[in-house]
Motif scaffolding. Structure first.
Motif, PDB file in Angstrom:
ATOM      1  N   HIS A  84      -1.929 -17.712   3.936  1.00  0.00           N
ATOM      2  CA  HIS A  84      -2.568 -16.533   4.541  1.00  0.00           C
ATOM      3  C   HIS A  84      -3.182 -15.659   3.449  1.00  0.00           C
ATOM      4  CE1 HIS A  84      -3.008 -12.804   6.793  1.00  0.00           C
ATOM      5  NE2 HIS A  84      -2.820 -13.497   7.907  1.00  0.00           N
ATOM      6  N   GLN A  85      -4.349 -15.083   3.724  1.00  0.00           N
ATOM      7  CA  GLN A  85      -5.059 -14.283   2.727  1.00  0.00           C
ATOM      8  C   GLN A  85      -4.236 -13.116   2.196  1.00  0.00           C
ATOM      9  OE1 GLN A  85      -8.806 -13.253   4.545  1.00  0.00           O
ATOM     10  NE2 GLN A  85      -9.859 -14.871   3.427  1.00  0.00           N
ATOM     11  N   LEU A  86      -3.463 -12.463   3.053  1.00  0.00           N
ATOM     12  CA  LEU A  86      -2.635 -11.349   2.574  1.00  0.00           C
ATOM     13  C   LEU A  86      -1.635 -11.807   1.523  1.00  0.00           C
ATOM     14  CD1 LEU A  86      -1.921  -9.366   5.860  1.00  0.00           C
ATOM     15  CD2 LEU A  86      -3.285  -8.606   3.904  1.00  0.00           C
ATOM     16  N   GLU A  87      -1.164 -13.027   1.681  1.00  0.00           N
ATOM     17  CA  GLU A  87      -0.230 -13.573   0.694  1.00  0.00           C
ATOM     18  C   GLU A  87      -0.981 -14.027  -0.559  1.00  0.00           C
ATOM     19  OE1 GLU A  87       3.201 -14.572  -1.215  1.00  0.00           O
ATOM     20  OE2 GLU A  87       2.943 -13.368   0.590  1.00  0.00           O
ATOM     21  N   GLU A  88      -2.066 -14.717  -0.343  1.00  0.00           N
ATOM     22  CA  GLU A  88      -2.838 -15.229  -1.479  1.00  0.00           C
ATOM     23  C   GLU A  88      -3.369 -14.103  -2.354  1.00  0.00           C
ATOM     24  OE1 GLU A  88      -3.431 -18.546  -2.325  1.00  0.00           O
ATOM     25  OE2 GLU A  88      -1.959 -19.006  -0.767  1.00  0.00           O
ATOM     26  N   TRP A  89      -3.890 -13.064  -1.742  1.00  0.00           N
ATOM     27  CA  TRP A  89      -4.533 -11.996  -2.493  1.00  0.00           C
ATOM     28  C   TRP A  89      -3.546 -10.962  -3.039  1.00  0.00           C
ATOM     29  CZ3 TRP A  89      -9.207 -10.582   1.150  1.00  0.00           C
ATOM     30  CH2 TRP A  89     -10.104 -11.667   1.184  1.00  0.00           C
ATOM     31  N   TYR A  90      -2.502 -10.637  -2.234  1.00  0.00           N
ATOM     32  CA  TYR A  90      -1.645  -9.517  -2.596  1.00  0.00           C
ATOM     33  C   TYR A  90      -0.153  -9.831  -2.665  1.00  0.00           C
ATOM     34  CZ  TYR A  90      -5.928  -7.138  -1.181  1.00  0.00           C
ATOM     35  OH  TYR A  90      -7.232  -6.754  -1.051  1.00  0.00           O
ATOM     36  N   GLY A  91       0.266 -10.959  -2.100  1.00  0.00           N
ATOM     37  CA  GLY A  91       1.689 -11.282  -2.055  1.00  0.00           C
ATOM     38  C   GLY A  91       2.458 -10.434  -1.058  1.00  0.00           C
ATOM     39  N   ASP A  92       1.741  -9.831  -0.101  1.00  0.00           N
ATOM     40  CA  ASP A  92       2.373  -8.924   0.863  1.00  0.00           C
ATOM     41  C   ASP A  92       3.431  -9.598   1.734  1.00  0.00           C
ATOM     42  OD1 ASP A  92       0.833  -6.811   0.002  1.00  0.00           O
ATOM     43  OD2 ASP A  92      -0.557  -6.869   1.704  1.00  0.00           O
ATOM     44  N   LEU A  93       3.167 -10.823   2.151  1.00  0.00           N
ATOM     45  CA  LEU A  93       4.061 -11.467   3.114  1.00  0.00           C
ATOM     46  C   LEU A  93       5.391 -11.852   2.485  1.00  0.00           C
ATOM     47  CD1 LEU A  93       1.420 -13.625   4.998  1.00  0.00           C
ATOM     48  CD2 LEU A  93       2.169 -11.282   5.476  1.00  0.00           C
ATOM     49  N   SER A  94       5.354 -12.429   1.310  1.00  0.00           N
ATOM     50  CA  SER A  94       6.611 -12.789   0.647  1.00  0.00           C
ATOM     51  C   SER A  94       7.380 -11.532   0.225  1.00  0.00           C
ATOM     52  CB  SER A  94       6.359 -13.699  -0.559  1.00  0.00           C
ATOM     53  OG  SER A  94       5.493 -13.089  -1.487  1.00  0.00           O
ATOM     54  N   THR A  95       6.670 -10.481  -0.155  1.00  0.00           N
ATOM     55  CA  THR A  95       7.322  -9.220  -0.504  1.00  0.00           C
ATOM     56  C   THR A  95       8.030  -8.624   0.713  1.00  0.00           C
ATOM     57  OG1 THR A  95       5.648  -8.790  -2.182  1.00  0.00           O
ATOM     58  CG2 THR A  95       6.943  -6.906  -1.455  1.00  0.00           C
ATOM     59  N   LEU A  96       7.355  -8.670   1.866  1.00  0.00           N
ATOM     60  CA  LEU A  96       7.966  -8.159   3.099  1.00  0.00           C
ATOM     61  C   LEU A  96       9.163  -9.013   3.500  1.00  0.00           C
ATOM     62  CD1 LEU A  96       8.142  -6.276   5.513  1.00  0.00           C
ATOM     63  CD2 LEU A  96       6.331  -7.649   6.615  1.00  0.00           C
ATOM     64  N   GLU A  97       9.027 -10.320   3.407  1.00  0.00           N
ATOM     65  CA  GLU A  97      10.153 -11.196   3.739  1.00  0.00           C
ATOM     66  C   GLU A  97      11.348 -10.903   2.839  1.00  0.00           C
ATOM     67  OE1 GLU A  97      11.505 -15.887   3.944  1.00  0.00           O
ATOM     68  OE2 GLU A  97       9.427 -15.415   3.451  1.00  0.00           O
ATOM     69  N   GLU A  98      11.096 -10.740   1.561  1.00  0.00           N
ATOM     70  CA  GLU A  98      12.169 -10.424   0.614  1.00  0.00           C
ATOM     71  C   GLU A  98      12.840  -9.099   0.989  1.00  0.00           C
ATOM     72  OE1 GLU A  98      12.266  -9.179  -4.023  1.00  0.00           O
ATOM     73  OE2 GLU A  98      11.089 -10.963  -3.526  1.00  0.00           O
ATOM     74  N   TYR A  99      12.042  -8.099   1.330  1.00  0.00           N
ATOM     75  CA  TYR A  99      12.571  -6.806   1.745  1.00  0.00           C
ATOM     76  C   TYR A  99      13.458  -6.953   2.981  1.00  0.00           C
ATOM     77  CZ  TYR A  99      12.846  -2.279   3.988  1.00  0.00           C
ATOM     78  OH  TYR A  99      13.311  -1.163   4.633  1.00  0.00           O
ATOM     79  N   LEU A 100      12.958  -7.662   3.993  1.00  0.00           N
ATOM     80  CA  LEU A 100      13.710  -7.829   5.238  1.00  0.00           C
ATOM     81  C   LEU A 100      15.014  -8.588   5.010  1.00  0.00           C
ATOM     82  CD1 LEU A 100      10.814  -8.616   7.731  1.00  0.00           C
ATOM     83  CD2 LEU A 100      12.131  -6.479   7.544  1.00  0.00           C
ATOM     84  N   ASN A 101      14.989  -9.569   4.150  1.00  0.00           N
ATOM     85  CA  ASN A 101      16.186 -10.347   3.880  1.00  0.00           C
ATOM     86  C   ASN A 101      17.253  -9.555   3.106  1.00  0.00           C
ATOM     87  OD1 ASN A 101      15.457 -12.722   5.230  1.00  0.00           O
ATOM     88  ND2 ASN A 101      14.284 -13.429   3.463  1.00  0.00           N
ATOM     89  N   LYS A 102      16.835  -8.547   2.358  1.00  0.00           N
ATOM     90  CA  LYS A 102      17.775  -7.737   1.595  1.00  0.00           C
ATOM     91  C   LYS A 102      18.414  -6.620   2.419  1.00  0.00           C
ATOM     92  CE  LYS A 102      15.907  -8.457  -3.009  1.00  0.00           C
ATOM     93  NZ  LYS A 102      15.267  -7.844  -4.178  1.00  0.00           N
ATOM     94  N   ARG A 103      17.864  -6.305   3.585  1.00  0.00           N
ATOM     95  CA  ARG A 103      18.407  -5.206   4.392  1.00  0.00           C
ATOM     96  C   ARG A 103      19.786  -5.515   4.879  1.00  0.00           C
ATOM     97  NH1 ARG A 103      14.483  -3.168   8.974  1.00  0.00           N
ATOM     98  NH2 ARG A 103      14.643  -5.275   9.671  1.00  0.00           N
TER      99      ARG A 103
END
Length: 103
Positions: A84-103
């Motif tokens: 996905h472009q948001l992941e490719e360009w900014y890493g937003d999706l993996s960052t959000l997943e990491e955040y959600l998994n740490k909650r």
């Protein structure tokens, strides 16, 4: 529960689902206005209201909060794997997943 009470409960459930749907649309409109006017308070208020309404709507139609959380994480993983472009360009999706998994 008697038959009339079940009918009332059903009607209330339908009414609240319809109200939540309109609430989501209303908050999207507020979000767009907040972005247009660069009003940070309106933007964060609208985004948080959208998240709350989404969770409550999911619960009202039969999904648990945990199920919704799991579906969000799964969607993030799928989009990440698909490039996905948001992941490719900014890493937003993996960052959000990491955040959600740490909650």
């Amino acid at each position: 529960m008697s038959r009339p009470e079940r009918g009332v409960q059903f009607a209330k459930s339908v009414k609240i689902i319809e109200w939540l749907k309109t609430e989501i649309l209303d908050q999207i409109a507020h979000l767009f206005k907040g972005i247009h006017h660069a009003n940070q308070h309106v933007i964060i208020d609208s985004l948080s209201s959208l998240i709350v309404s989404t969770y409550v709507l999911a619960r009202r139609i039969g999904f648990s909060y945990r199920e919704l959380d799991q579906a969000v994480v799964q969607k993030l993983r799928e989009h990440t794997l698909e490039g996905h472009q948001l992941e490719e360009w900014y890493g937003d999706l993996s960052t959000l997943e990491e955040y959600l998994n740490k909650r």
